[in-house]
Design a protein around this motif. Structure first.
Motif, short mmCIF file in Angstrom:
data_model
loop_
_atom_site.label_atom_id
_atom_site.label_comp_id
_atom_site.label_asym_id
_atom_site.label_seq_id
_atom_site.Cartn_x
_atom_site.Cartn_y
_atom_site.Cartn_z
N ILE A 116 9.79 -11.23 -8.57
CA ILE A 116 9.33 -11.16 -10.24
C ILE A 116 9.04 -12.15 -11.05
CG2 ILE A 116 10.42 -9.86 -11.78
CD1 ILE A 116 12.18 -8.44 -9.85
N GLY A 117 9.78 -13.55 -10.70
CA GLY A 117 9.28 -14.64 -11.21
C GLY A 117 11.02 -14.75 -12.06
N GLY A 118 10.76 -15.52 -13.48
CA GLY A 118 11.87 -16.11 -13.71
C GLY A 118 12.61 -15.40 -14.83
N ASN A 119 12.21 -14.66 -15.03
CA ASN A 119 13.16 -12.92 -15.99
C ASN A 119 12.80 -11.65 -15.43
OD1 ASN A 119 13.15 -14.54 -18.26
ND2 ASN A 119 10.96 -15.17 -18.38
N ALA A 120 13.92 -10.91 -15.72
CA ALA A 120 14.41 -9.79 -15.06
C ALA A 120 15.22 -8.71 -15.91
CB ALA A 120 14.52 -9.75 -13.85
N ALA A 121 15.32 -7.41 -15.74
CA ALA A 121 15.85 -6.78 -16.54
C ALA A 121 17.11 -6.46 -15.21
CB ALA A 121 15.16 -5.80 -16.80
N VAL A 122 17.84 -5.59 -16.01
CA VAL A 122 19.05 -4.69 -15.23
C VAL A 122 18.34 -3.67 -14.11
CG1 VAL A 122 21.26 -5.70 -16.54
CG2 VAL A 122 19.20 -2.83 -16.28
N PRO A 123 18.69 -3.38 -12.88
CA PRO A 123 18.58 -2.65 -11.88
C PRO A 123 18.55 -1.19 -12.75
CG PRO A 123 19.32 -4.13 -10.28
CD PRO A 123 20.03 -4.18 -11.68
N SER A 124 17.48 -0.34 -12.50
CA SER A 124 17.23 0.40 -13.60
C SER A 124 17.69 2.36 -13.12
CB SER A 124 16.44 0.67 -13.93
OG SER A 124 14.74 0.98 -12.85
N LYS A 125 17.66 1.68 -11.17
CA LYS A 125 18.13 2.71 -10.16
C LYS A 125 18.80 2.63 -9.06
CE LYS A 125 13.51 3.17 -7.68
NZ LYS A 125 12.21 4.58 -8.15
N LYS A 126 19.57 3.27 -8.28
CA LYS A 126 19.78 3.52 -6.80
C LYS A 126 18.87 2.57 -5.88
CE LYS A 126 22.81 6.04 -3.54
NZ LYS A 126 22.87 7.38 -2.85
N HIS A 127 20.38 1.30 -5.30
CA HIS A 127 18.97 1.31 -4.06
C HIS A 127 17.69 -0.01 -4.63
CE1 HIS A 127 20.79 3.60 -1.28
NE2 HIS A 127 20.12 4.76 -1.41
N GLN A 128 17.91 -0.31 -5.84
CA GLN A 128 17.45 -1.69 -6.47
C GLN A 128 18.95 -2.44 -6.70
OE1 GLN A 128 15.43 -0.94 -10.20
NE2 GLN A 128 13.52 0.23 -9.20
N ILE A 129 18.47 -3.63 -6.05
CA ILE A 129 19.11 -4.25 -5.87
C ILE A 129 18.17 -5.93 -6.42
CG2 ILE A 129 20.42 -6.68 -4.77
CD1 ILE A 129 21.49 -4.19 -2.87
N LEU A 130 18.85 -6.55 -7.47
CA LEU A 130 17.98 -8.20 -7.80
C LEU A 130 18.85 -9.05 -7.32
CD1 LEU A 130 17.23 -7.00 -11.96
CD2 LEU A 130 15.35 -7.17 -9.73
N MET A 131 18.51 -9.75 -6.98
CA MET A 131 18.37 -11.81 -6.15
C MET A 131 18.10 -12.65 -7.18
SD MET A 131 18.70 -12.39 -2.70
CE MET A 131 16.61 -12.89 -2.49
N TYR A 132 18.50 -13.43 -7.23
CA TYR A 132 17.92 -14.38 -8.17
C TYR A 132 18.45 -15.82 -7.34
CZ TYR A 132 17.55 -17.92 -11.79
OH TYR A 132 16.64 -19.04 -12.76
N LEU A 133 17.16 -16.53 -7.17
CA LEU A 133 17.71 -17.81 -6.45
C LEU A 133 16.61 -18.86 -6.11
CD1 LEU A 133 18.46 -19.12 -3.36
CD2 LEU A 133 16.43 -17.62 -1.94
N LYS A 134 16.86 -20.39 -7.02
CA LYS A 134 16.24 -20.90 -7.07
C LYS A 134 14.92 -20.52 -8.11
CE LYS A 134 13.67 -25.08 -4.22
NZ LYS A 134 12.65 -25.30 -2.69
N ASN A 135 15.08 -20.19 -9.12
CA ASN A 135 14.63 -19.87 -10.34
C ASN A 135 13.90 -18.84 -10.48
OD1 ASN A 135 15.67 -22.81 -11.55
ND2 ASN A 135 14.08 -23.40 -9.95
N ASN A 136 13.95 -17.71 -9.90
CA ASN A 136 12.90 -17.02 -9.08
C ASN A 136 14.36 -16.07 -9.33
OD1 ASN A 136 10.03 -17.19 -9.82
ND2 ASN A 136 10.62 -18.29 -7.91
#
Length: 247
Positions: A116-136
């Motif tokens: 996604i990049g450097g910015n993200a919104a919170v997960p919006s539904k089940k089985h959506q997991i956001l991972m932040y690694l090395k500026n992304n």
């Protein structure tokens, strides 16, 4: 309709109002209404509840007194439409000796990855997991084979994350005792996870979609146990606001 016996606002801007209910008519009315409820669910405080049960069993071995304080524990009852379940997210201090590239490759075995990049919104539904690694930020979605939607616990995103990333890839097998993992409640916002990683306090962060009340009740109804740190419940009473003396 009457003025509260106690009313004050705490430092977190939450106002507490307490009334003393001591009229027998009121008490009997409450008892009647509660008798119509099939089940009560413990959303927060299951450890305190369990310890209270153990205390009662221990005291009853010495002396049985049905009116003694040890037979009871304090509870805060709330309608489920007034309760809010926030997400409970994870940050991990290291990648278990893996490079970022090797780590992403292992994750991709059971998840689809979308950068996604450097910015993200919170997960919006089940089985959506956001991972932040090395500026992304990455959107990682579990493959259908590991979703297990028919199982009340194994279908939870917190369990999927543990079973397919935290344990086999990062070597974190016990969330309760491993000091390489920490938990961040969702009220702090997704940028708190980014800050923790950017400042070097953690190497990777995971943001989960919040558990629903229906999921929580399903786990309880099937006599299962939620994964550790799955939910962050609000509202919360101020600690020590009311104290029950057990002697």
């Amino acid at each position: 309709k009457t003025r509260a016996e106690y009313e004050f606002t705490t430092s977190d801007t939450i106002t507490h109002m307490l009334w003393i209910v001591n009229d027998k008519k009121d008490i009997n009315k409450i008892i009647t209404e509660f008798s119509k409820i099939d089940a009560l669910y413990i959303a927060d405080g299951h450890h305190r509840t369990a310890s209270s049960v153990l205390l009662a069993k221990k005291r009853r071995k010495k002396k049985t007194d049905n009116k003694a304080a040890y037979n009871f524990f304090m509870s805060f009852f709330i309608n489920e439409n007034q309760m809010k379940i926030h997400d409970f997210n994870r940050v991990v201090k290291d990648l278990n000796g893996l490079s970022e590239e090797a780590f992403l490759k292992k994750v991709s075995k059971n998840f689809s990855l979308k950068k996604i990049g450097g910015n993200a919104a919170v997960p919006s539904k089940k089985h959506q997991i956001l991972m932040y690694l090395k500026n992304n930020w990455y959107l990682i979605t579990p493959n259908d084979a590991i979703k297990k939607n028919n199982h009340p616990v194994d279908s939870l995103d917190a369990k999927i994350l543990s079973d397919y990333i935290l344990s086999p890839v990062l070597g974190i097998h016990d969330l309760k005792t491993d000091n390489r993992i920490d938990f961040v409640n969702g009220t702090l916002g997704i940028n708190e996870l980014k800050k923790i990683v950017d400042t070097g306090k953690a190497k990777v962060a995971f943001a989960l979609y919040k558990v629903s009340i229906q999921q929580l009740k399903r786990v309880a109804d099937t006599n299962n146990i939620m994964p550790p740190k799955s939910t962050y419940i609000e509202p919360k009473l101020r600690s020590g606001l009311i104290i029950q003396s057990i002697v």
